[in-house]
Design a protein around this motif. Sequence first.
Motif, short mmCIF file in Angstrom:
data_model
loop_
_atom_site.label_atom_id
_atom_site.label_comp_id
_atom_site.label_asym_id
_atom_site.label_seq_id
_atom_site.Cartn_x
_atom_site.Cartn_y
_atom_site.Cartn_z
N GLN A 117 -37.20 -14.73 1.14
CA GLN A 117 -38.00 -13.55 0.55
C GLN A 117 -37.08 -12.82 -0.25
O GLN A 117 -37.43 -12.45 -1.57
CB GLN A 117 -38.62 -12.47 1.65
CG GLN A 117 -39.52 -13.24 2.51
CD GLN A 117 -39.08 -13.41 3.73
OE1 GLN A 117 -37.81 -14.16 3.77
NE2 GLN A 117 -39.67 -13.07 4.83
N TYR A 118 -35.72 -12.42 0.07
CA TYR A 118 -34.94 -11.32 -0.78
C TYR A 118 -33.89 -12.28 -1.45
O TYR A 118 -32.96 -11.40 -1.88
CB TYR A 118 -34.42 -10.44 0.37
CG TYR A 118 -35.68 -9.78 1.24
CD1 TYR A 118 -36.45 -8.97 0.72
CD2 TYR A 118 -35.45 -10.12 2.55
CE1 TYR A 118 -37.59 -8.25 1.27
CE2 TYR A 118 -36.73 -9.69 3.29
CZ TYR A 118 -37.49 -8.47 2.72
OH TYR A 118 -38.59 -8.21 3.41
N SER A 120 -33.76 -13.38 -4.69
CA SER A 120 -34.25 -12.73 -5.93
C SER A 120 -33.42 -11.40 -6.24
O SER A 120 -32.75 -11.13 -6.95
CB SER A 120 -35.65 -12.62 -6.28
OG SER A 120 -35.61 -12.29 -7.77
N ASP A 121 -33.53 -10.48 -5.07
CA ASP A 121 -33.14 -9.11 -5.02
C ASP A 121 -31.70 -9.27 -4.92
O ASP A 121 -30.89 -8.51 -5.66
CB ASP A 121 -33.83 -8.30 -3.81
CG ASP A 121 -35.14 -7.89 -4.29
OD1 ASP A 121 -35.75 -7.99 -5.35
OD2 ASP A 121 -35.74 -7.18 -3.36
N ILE A 164 -40.13 -12.78 -3.13
CA ILE A 164 -40.02 -12.22 -4.46
C ILE A 164 -39.25 -13.22 -5.45
O ILE A 164 -38.42 -14.10 -5.23
CB ILE A 164 -39.05 -11.12 -4.14
CG1 ILE A 164 -39.40 -10.07 -3.20
CG2 ILE A 164 -38.61 -10.27 -5.53
CD1 ILE A 164 -38.62 -8.93 -2.88
N ARG A 166 -38.34 -13.75 -9.87
CA ARG A 166 -38.16 -13.18 -11.25
C ARG A 166 -37.88 -14.15 -12.12
O ARG A 166 -37.50 -15.39 -11.81
CB ARG A 166 -36.89 -12.32 -11.18
CG ARG A 166 -37.09 -11.03 -10.28
CD ARG A 166 -35.77 -10.06 -10.40
NE ARG A 166 -35.80 -8.80 -9.83
CZ ARG A 166 -35.63 -8.85 -8.50
NH1 ARG A 166 -35.32 -9.58 -7.70
NH2 ARG A 166 -35.71 -7.60 -7.98
#
Length: 573
Positions: A117-118, A120-121, A164, A166
């Motif tokens: 999930q994270y 991209s962050d 997530i 981008r």
Amino acid sequence: MRNFIRRTAAALAVLCMAALLLGTPTEAEERTYSAGGEAVGYYAGWAAYQGFTPDQIPAEHLTQINYAFAQIDPDTLTIALENPAHDQKNLAALRKLRQQNQHLKLLISVGGWSDSQYFSDAVATAARRESFAASCVDFVVEQGLDGVDLDWEYPVSGGAAGTIHRPADKQNFTLLLQELREQLDRQGRRDGKDYALTIAGAAGSWYLNQIEAVKVAAIVDHIFVMGYDLHGTWDTYADFNAPLYAPSGTSPQSRSSISDCVQAYLKKGIPAEKIVLGMPLYGYAYQGVKAQNNGLYSTYTSAKSVSYKMLKKSYLDNTDYRQFRHEEAQVPWLYGNRTFVSYDDAVSLAAKAQLARSLGLGGVGFWEISQDDGGELIAAASGAFRSTWDNPFRDVPPGAWYEEAVQYVYEAGLMQGTTGSTFSPDRASNRGMIAAILYRLEGRPRAGTPPFTDVAADSYCADAVAWAEQQGIVRGFDDGTFRPEGRITRQQLAAILFRYTEYRGADTAGRTDLSRFSDSAAVADYARDALAWAVSAGLLQGRSDGTLDPSGSATRAQTAVILQRLETLLEKN
């Protein structure tokens, strides 16, 4: 990721075969593959909960184990363990396994289908990339590991719900890998070791378009191509999980294959040596399918993932299910009880490994190790990738206890396949076959006419039987027949080999006391000396139950092993 081998030297043959009981391999003969490319296995942390602990991993067939999975802490955007106590216990057990198998590398795998999930962050800025990479390096050092595997599913788009994305993920993924590579190399210079950096990538050109593929390949040690889930429970129709080649017939849904996926990577410019072909140790069972086409391409009412371990337990030995094999796709399936089961076996995985070898790929790999609890699939694929001969027989899996012997008799021209692609290792050898083998071993000398009423002049074994009878190597029956198609018994085989060894002028003085076998009284008088010699020479041995079984059959696999031993014996004389 979703739930989910030219003949050896005679001396080596003696070492490898000395302990072999005819027809039954022993632990001493289990092959260790230690050269030629990577063999990567993912071990999932939850496998220990299910009773498959790290000490059960077939480490002799692997070069790298990726522990799956670490996740990304959403608050700090650094590496984290989901269950620290449980995961650290598993990692300690893996380090112990590595102490016992020093060729092994242990990597932490970050992400996976459920924990991407994270990503991209974590890669969105230079500062975050530096922090995340530093946390990975610190974790590797603290846990005594050999590197990091990133399994981001997936940059830009795709993956589990909630992941997530981008557009900049494409470039940021490359930048993360560069940062991680630099920090691992810096730490490696301090520690005096080389830390590995690998990634897992989807089997499809769509994935390659979402990363800077050539740049990524230049940074990492290898890309584990997830060669599975080409079809699954998300499709409308029951289909093959991981077909090696796409079937040519009409399909109601998109068609793809493992070969196509590998070619997509190669055409993208990724060096072959950077590709590790991942393979599934699981399949899919589709319930409520139609009988037409034995379930293939049928609609279904429900479906589930099925490990190879469960396939063995609930399906493969169940007479309600029939086994089929698609000759084009080169994968098996099962049909029964209105259920279609797509899966891979030792033959299909060996075929995939042979493709990988033929293309010069960097290795083979597996998801997930615990699903093959006996290790036979891993051994088959790993062995095929490291094979030193071009094995044409799909029923002689790499690593089989008789494979070396089959290679010897095939390459020496002593035995052929029952078809172009099968050896039939479990089929009983017959009397004509044994005469033909010894005839070939002698270079096919000139022979007359066979004196037996049931051996026609145009028979494949006519010259062989005629020659062997003239030399006193074979004998017929009282009714004037030879019975070439009759199965050869162990005592008949011993008698023929005894006479052939005498014909060759080799030593036949050794004798074993047959009384140590519980059924020694069943040995025919004509064969007693021959069997006592054969056991003494190590050509035949007793069964595991303490019997000699003189009237038992010798299979083609056993015959190959005996012939290899015989050649070793003759070379020593």
